[in-house]
Write a protein that holds these residues in place. Structure first.
Motif, PDB file in Angstrom:
ATOM      1  N   PHE A  83      62.196  87.438  23.269  1.00  0.00           N
ATOM      2  CA  PHE A  83      62.881  87.982  24.045  1.00  0.00           C
ATOM      3  C   PHE A  83      62.668  89.784  23.634  1.00  0.00           C
ATOM      4  O   PHE A  83      62.929  89.531  21.992  1.00  0.00           O
ATOM      5  N   SER A  84      62.961  91.107  23.992  1.00  0.00           N
ATOM      6  CA  SER A  84      62.880  91.782  24.098  1.00  0.00           C
ATOM      7  C   SER A  84      64.311  92.857  24.020  1.00  0.00           C
ATOM      8  O   SER A  84      64.753  92.506  25.215  1.00  0.00           O
ATOM      9  N   VAL A  85      63.674  94.604  23.749  1.00  0.00           N
ATOM     10  CA  VAL A  85      65.370  95.564  23.990  1.00  0.00           C
ATOM     11  C   VAL A  85      64.842  95.468  24.970  1.00  0.00           C
ATOM     12  O   VAL A  85      65.511  96.080  26.489  1.00  0.00           O
ATOM     13  N   ALA A  86      63.456  95.877  25.987  1.00  0.00           N
ATOM     14  CA  ALA A  86      63.270  96.241  26.775  1.00  0.00           C
ATOM     15  C   ALA A  86      63.751  95.268  28.196  1.00  0.00           C
ATOM     16  O   ALA A  86      64.440  95.659  29.683  1.00  0.00           O
ATOM     17  N   GLU A  87      64.106  94.090  27.627  1.00  0.00           N
ATOM     18  CA  GLU A  87      64.399  92.931  29.141  1.00  0.00           C
ATOM     19  C   GLU A  87      66.529  92.970  28.675  1.00  0.00           C
ATOM     20  O   GLU A  87      66.395  93.350  29.828  1.00  0.00           O
ATOM     21  N   PHE A  88      66.325  93.122  27.512  1.00  0.00           N
ATOM     22  CA  PHE A  88      67.778  93.208  27.603  1.00  0.00           C
ATOM     23  C   PHE A  88      68.141  94.580  28.246  1.00  0.00           C
ATOM     24  O   PHE A  88      69.587  94.273  28.277  1.00  0.00           O
ATOM     25  N   GLN A  89      67.970  95.733  27.953  1.00  0.00           N
ATOM     26  CA  GLN A  89      68.120  96.335  29.277  1.00  0.00           C
ATOM     27  C   GLN A  89      68.254  96.402  30.983  1.00  0.00           C
ATOM     28  O   GLN A  89      69.042  96.419  31.573  1.00  0.00           O
ATOM     29  N   GLU A  90      66.726  95.932  30.894  1.00  0.00           N
ATOM     30  CA  GLU A  90      66.649  95.332  32.515  1.00  0.00           C
ATOM     31  C   GLU A  90      68.006  95.062  32.676  1.00  0.00           C
ATOM     32  O   GLU A  90      68.584  94.680  33.917  1.00  0.00           O
ATOM     33  N   ARG A  91      68.658  93.453  31.972  1.00  0.00           N
ATOM     34  CA  ARG A  91      69.147  92.818  32.462  1.00  0.00           C
ATOM     35  C   ARG A  91      70.965  93.697  32.445  1.00  0.00           C
ATOM     36  O   ARG A  91      71.929  92.981  33.128  1.00  0.00           O
ATOM     37  N   VAL A  92      71.274  94.276  31.441  1.00  0.00           N
ATOM     38  CA  VAL A  92      72.255  94.985  31.054  1.00  0.00           C
ATOM     39  C   VAL A  92      72.793  95.868  32.155  1.00  0.00           C
ATOM     40  O   VAL A  92      73.303  96.137  32.749  1.00  0.00           O
ATOM     41  N   ARG A  93      72.077  96.884  32.858  1.00  0.00           N
ATOM     42  CA  ARG A  93      72.077  97.731  33.819  1.00  0.00           C
ATOM     43  C   ARG A  93      71.971  96.268  34.616  1.00  0.00           C
ATOM     44  O   ARG A  93      72.766  97.154  35.602  1.00  0.00           O
ATOM     45  N   GLN A  94      71.722  95.851  35.805  1.00  0.00           N
ATOM     46  CA  GLN A  94      72.574  94.745  36.744  1.00  0.00           C
ATOM     47  C   GLN A  94      74.177  94.526  35.953  1.00  0.00           C
ATOM     48  O   GLN A  94      74.508  94.405  36.995  1.00  0.00           O
ATOM     49  N   LEU A  95      74.306  94.101  34.869  1.00  0.00           N
ATOM     50  CA  LEU A  95      75.427  92.992  34.256  1.00  0.00           C
ATOM     51  C   LEU A  95      76.451  94.445  34.472  1.00  0.00           C
ATOM     52  O   LEU A  95      77.426  94.293  35.157  1.00  0.00           O
ATOM     53  N   ILE A  96      76.219  95.673  34.520  1.00  0.00           N
ATOM     54  CA  ILE A  96      77.384  96.585  34.062  1.00  0.00           C
ATOM     55  C   ILE A  96      77.432  96.918  36.100  1.00  0.00           C
ATOM     56  O   ILE A  96      78.317  97.242  36.552  1.00  0.00           O
ATOM     57  N   LEU A  97      76.632  96.964  36.776  1.00  0.00           N
ATOM     58  CA  LEU A  97      76.970  97.264  37.968  1.00  0.00           C
ATOM     59  C   LEU A  97      77.452  96.030  38.567  1.00  0.00           C
ATOM     60  O   LEU A  97      79.005  96.235  39.700  1.00  0.00           O
ATOM     61  N   ASP A  98      77.071  94.201  38.363  1.00  0.00           N
ATOM     62  CA  ASP A  98      77.712  93.360  38.912  1.00  0.00           C
ATOM     63  C   ASP A  98      79.675  93.276  38.287  1.00  0.00           C
ATOM     64  O   ASP A  98      80.589  93.197  39.111  1.00  0.00           O
ATOM     65  N   ILE A  99      79.463  93.806  37.054  1.00  0.00           N
ATOM     66  CA  ILE A  99      80.673  94.079  36.513  1.00  0.00           C
ATOM     67  C   ILE A  99      82.050  94.940  37.429  1.00  0.00           C
ATOM     68  O   ILE A  99      83.122  94.307  37.894  1.00  0.00           O
ATOM     69  N   GLY A 100      81.486  95.836  37.464  1.00  0.00           N
ATOM     70  CA  GLY A 100      82.301  97.122  38.201  1.00  0.00           C
ATOM     71  C   GLY A 100      82.780  96.452  39.322  1.00  0.00           C
ATOM     72  O   GLY A 100      83.592  97.283  39.808  1.00  0.00           O
ATOM     73  N   SER A 101      81.117  95.788  40.498  1.00  0.00           N
ATOM     74  CA  SER A 101      81.764  95.773  41.295  1.00  0.00           C
ATOM     75  C   SER A 101      83.120  94.549  41.671  1.00  0.00           C
ATOM     76  O   SER A 101      83.234  94.623  42.777  1.00  0.00           O
TER      77      SER A 101
END
Length: 336
Positions: A83-101
């Motif tokens: 697992f890497s920081v780049a994958e963390f960033q990619e997943r969390v960006r999407q999570l932030i959108l999903d949670i806000g929706s």
């Protein structure tokens, strides 16, 4: 009382709450109370809690402790996955959108500085490639001279990365050397060149406390981990084929106990090293966070009541967002 959906935000940026602080300071318990009050879903900002089956050594929150608050980025991959920081960033960006929706507030909680800062300020990670021959040279140097010598080599060339990385985190030490070799620029320089403008309406809060009190808490937590069965947890991982070369096994608690199980040291010595290394890690965490901008710091006294910390957090939040209602809830919470 719940303020979810009542924040009035300037511009079009979505809200993002972030709580950082060193290990053992009490982020988990506080984050649950904050999430319940403000209608948050929690995103773990810990680089080790992503691994399934690594619970005791990571002080992973239990299902009961979550109290029904949704948690993300916990138990999402196996311990043999890099697992890497780049994958963390990619997943969390999407999570932030999903949670806000869903009308909830995304709330990152954790202590891995680079992971959290990469989200707060939208770092750009470029694939600089690899040089297997160079890596092999560094591995050979490591085998001949040991991790401290390899770390010293990094300290000569990239002091900033050396200060951030533990000597036993040999994979990342080698990668930092490789990035410099391939690009001519240190990781520290590349991170410093990142834009520090957030794509979010960011409310960033940090917890700090007296160093001696924090160190006592760290040692007590490690004693508790040993009682809960950290040795058996590491033994089980090794039996599954998770080796000491895997990224997950280079985390605090795992590398020391694995060395004990490989008869490289006694158990008391492994615990002593774990306590020492965790104290050093907490110091590096605080150093990283203090170089981040925009953090609102809250000092945690030795016997802090959660209700008082909640009140301070509310004051910070009300100063950031319009529409945050008056704080209600002077309940008697347990100590943080």
């Amino acid at each position: 009382m719940n303020d979810a959906g009542r924040f009035r935000l300037p511009g079009d940026k979505p809200p993002l709450l972030v709580l950082v602080g060193p290990t053992a300071i009490g982020k988990t318990g506080l984050s649950i109370e904050l999430a319940k009050r403000y209608g948050c879903e929690i995103i773990s900002g810990d680089s080790m809690q992503v691994y399934r089956g690594m619970d005791i050594g990571t002080a992973k929150i239990t299902r009961e402790e979550m109290q029904g608050v949704p948690h993300h980025m916990v138990d999402i991959c196996e311990p043999d996955y890099p697992f890497s920081v780049a994958e963390f960033q990619e997943r969390v960006r999407q999570l932030i959108l999903d949670i806000g929706s869903r009308g909830a507030i995304p709330f990152i909680v954790g202590g891995t500085g680079l992971y959290i800062e990469s989200i707060c300020y939208d770092f750009q990670f470029t694939d600089v490639g690899s040089d297997e021959e160079f890596r092999q040279e560094q591995r050979q140097y490591l085998e001949e001279h040991g991790p401290e010598a390899l770390h010293a080599r990094l300290a000569e060339r990239d002091p900033g990365s050396a200060a951030r990385l533990h000597a036993n985190d040999t994979r990342r030490v080698i990668r930092a050397l490789e990035v410099l070799h391939l690009t001519g620029r240190t990781l520290t320089e590349q991170l410093a060149g990142q834009t520090k403008e957030s794509p979010y309406n960011l409310c960033l809060t940090g917890l700090t406390m007296d160093r001696d009190i924090l160190y006592n808490r760290i040692e007590a937590r490690i004693d508790k981990m040993m009682e809960l069965g950290l040795v058996e947890e590491v033994k089980g991982l090794l039996a599954r084929g998770i080796t000491r070369s895997h990224i997950s096994m280079q985390g605090l608690g795992y590398k020391e106990i694995a060395a004990y199980l490989d008869n490289e040291m006694s158990l008391p010595e492994a615990v002593r090293l774990l306590k020492r290394d965790t104290r050093h890690f907490a110091k590096r965490q605080l150093s990283w966070f203090r170089h981040m901008k925009d953090i609102n710091w809250i000092e945690i006294p030795e016997h802090a009541k959660v209700s008082r910390i909640l009140h301070k957090f509310h004051e910070i939040l009300a100063g950031k967002f319009e529409g945050v209602t008056e704080y209600i809830g002077e309940h008697e919470y347990p100590q943080i």
